[in-house]
Enzyme design. Structure first.
Site, PDB file in Angstrom:
ATOM      1  N   LYS A 224       0.820  -1.208   0.000  1.00 19.91           N
ATOM      2  CA  LYS A 224       0.000   0.000   0.000  1.00 19.91           C
ATOM      3  C   LYS A 224       0.858   1.264   0.000  1.00 19.91           C
ATOM      4  O   LYS A 224       2.023   1.271   0.396  1.00 19.91           O
ATOM      5  CB  LYS A 224      -0.934   0.018   1.218  1.00 19.91           C
ATOM      6  CG  LYS A 224      -2.070  -1.008   1.136  1.00 19.91           C
ATOM      7  CD  LYS A 224      -3.149  -0.587   0.164  1.00 19.91           C
ATOM      8  CE  LYS A 224      -4.263  -1.619  -0.015  1.00 19.91           C
ATOM      9  NZ  LYS A 224      -5.130  -1.720   1.138  1.00 19.91           N
ATOM     10  N   ARG A 259      -4.304 -10.078   3.727  1.00 18.29           N
ATOM     11  CA  ARG A 259      -4.510 -10.125   2.273  1.00 18.29           C
ATOM     12  C   ARG A 259      -3.250  -9.578   1.612  1.00 18.29           C
ATOM     13  O   ARG A 259      -2.898  -8.416   1.812  1.00 18.29           O
ATOM     14  CB  ARG A 259      -5.738  -9.294   1.900  1.00 18.29           C
ATOM     15  CG  ARG A 259      -6.101  -9.287   0.424  1.00 18.29           C
ATOM     16  CD  ARG A 259      -7.358  -8.454   0.200  1.00 18.29           C
ATOM     17  NE  ARG A 259      -7.772  -8.447  -1.188  1.00 18.29           N
ATOM     18  CZ  ARG A 259      -7.321  -7.593  -2.110  1.00 18.29           C
ATOM     19  NH1 ARG A 259      -6.438  -6.644  -1.767  1.00 18.29           N
ATOM     20  NH2 ARG A 259      -7.755  -7.651  -3.353  1.00 18.29           N
TER      21      ARG A 259
END
Length: 280
Positions: A224, A259
């Site tokens: 991210k 995830r």
């Protein structure tokens, strides 16, 4: 013991950290857009993740990166269904369908998916909760404000953690009232979705507060932007070790599933972190 029985395995909460492997069937996802757009390459990558020790494969046909545009439901279906069917011909690995559309959720489950992973938390499609209830499958309910096109302009929280806790209380109550079994619910605080880098760090430091809701937690930190901001790594594929650090922290905070893109590396990271932080 609480958990899910899906695909070819039981996911028992608290036993160990489970690995959800990301499989984006999109040309424009922030990290791997286009890498597995061809169904054959997508199926091959899924089988590589199975060999690496993945527990769930999360298949998405619409990018949810900041600024992404919506795609027609027909295009989303054309992307994901051949891949689900292709995996099912060779493996019974649990599959989650990453979608905000009830029509896609139903078609994916009918094709062999076991779980619905909705980044809108039931806000994008008023039919989603009833559809999932009728399908009788587990449902991952994430926090997000707005849409991918607007979410990064919607980061003005009065109280970040308090706002998220209230959101989950409301949405899980709605989901259960619609017929979804409480034991089928998992919540995801949506790191990187309508949250700044400082807000993402606050969220990570306060993850334990979400256990008060009584549902298992999923965290999706993989590659991210906030990791890139902190480590000065503009290329998402260079953020594997920053992702590893966040996964370790998440496990220490009691998260049940992570995830990730880099399955082989994160399986090793999570197995070691489990030994350190989970009760034997």
């Amino acid at each position: 013991m609480k958990g899910w029985y899906v695909g070819d395995r039981a996911l028992v909460w608290g036993k160990r950290t489970y690995i959800m492997g990301i499989l984006n069937i999109t040309p424009d996802s922030f990290s791997d857009g286009g890498d597995f757009f061809n169904p054959a390459s997508a199926v091959a990558h899924a089988l590589e993740m199975v060999a690496a020790g993945v527990d769930v494969i999360d298949i998405g046909g619409e990018s949810t990166r900041p600024g992404a545009s919506e795609v027609p439901i027909s295009a989303e279906l054309a992307r994901v269904l051949p891949v689900i069917e292709g995996i099912r011909q060779q493996s019974q690995i649990p599959i989650s369908i990453d979608t905000t559309h009830a029509v896609v959720a139903r078609a994916a489950v009918e094709a062999g998916a076991n779980i619905v992973n909705d980044v809108s938390g039931g806000q994008a499609d008023p039919e989603m909760f009833a559809t999932v209830a009728a399908l009788g499958v587990p449902y991952i309910l994430m926090h997000r404000r707005g849409t991918p096109a607007t979410m990064q302009q919607l980061t003005d929280y009065e109280d970040l953690i308090g706002d998220l806790l209230r959101y989950f209380q409301e949405q899980t109550q709605r989901a259960v009232a619609s017929g979804i079994l409480p034991e089928h619910l998992m919540i995801d605080p949506g790191i990187g979705f309508a949250k700044t880098t400082p807000q993402n760090l606050t969220l990570l430091r306060e993850l334990r507060q979400f256990h008060s809701l009584g549902y298992p937690l999923l965290l999706g930190p993989s590659r991210k932007r906030f990791i890139g901001d902190i480590l000065n790594l503009p290329n998402p594929k260079d953020r594997v070790w920053g992702t590893a650090a966040v996964c370790c922290h998440a496990i220490a905070q009691g998260v049940e599933m992570v995830r990730v893109h880099d399955v082989a590396a994160m399986v090793q990271v999570c197995r070691m972190a489990d030994v350190l932080w989970r009760s034997p």
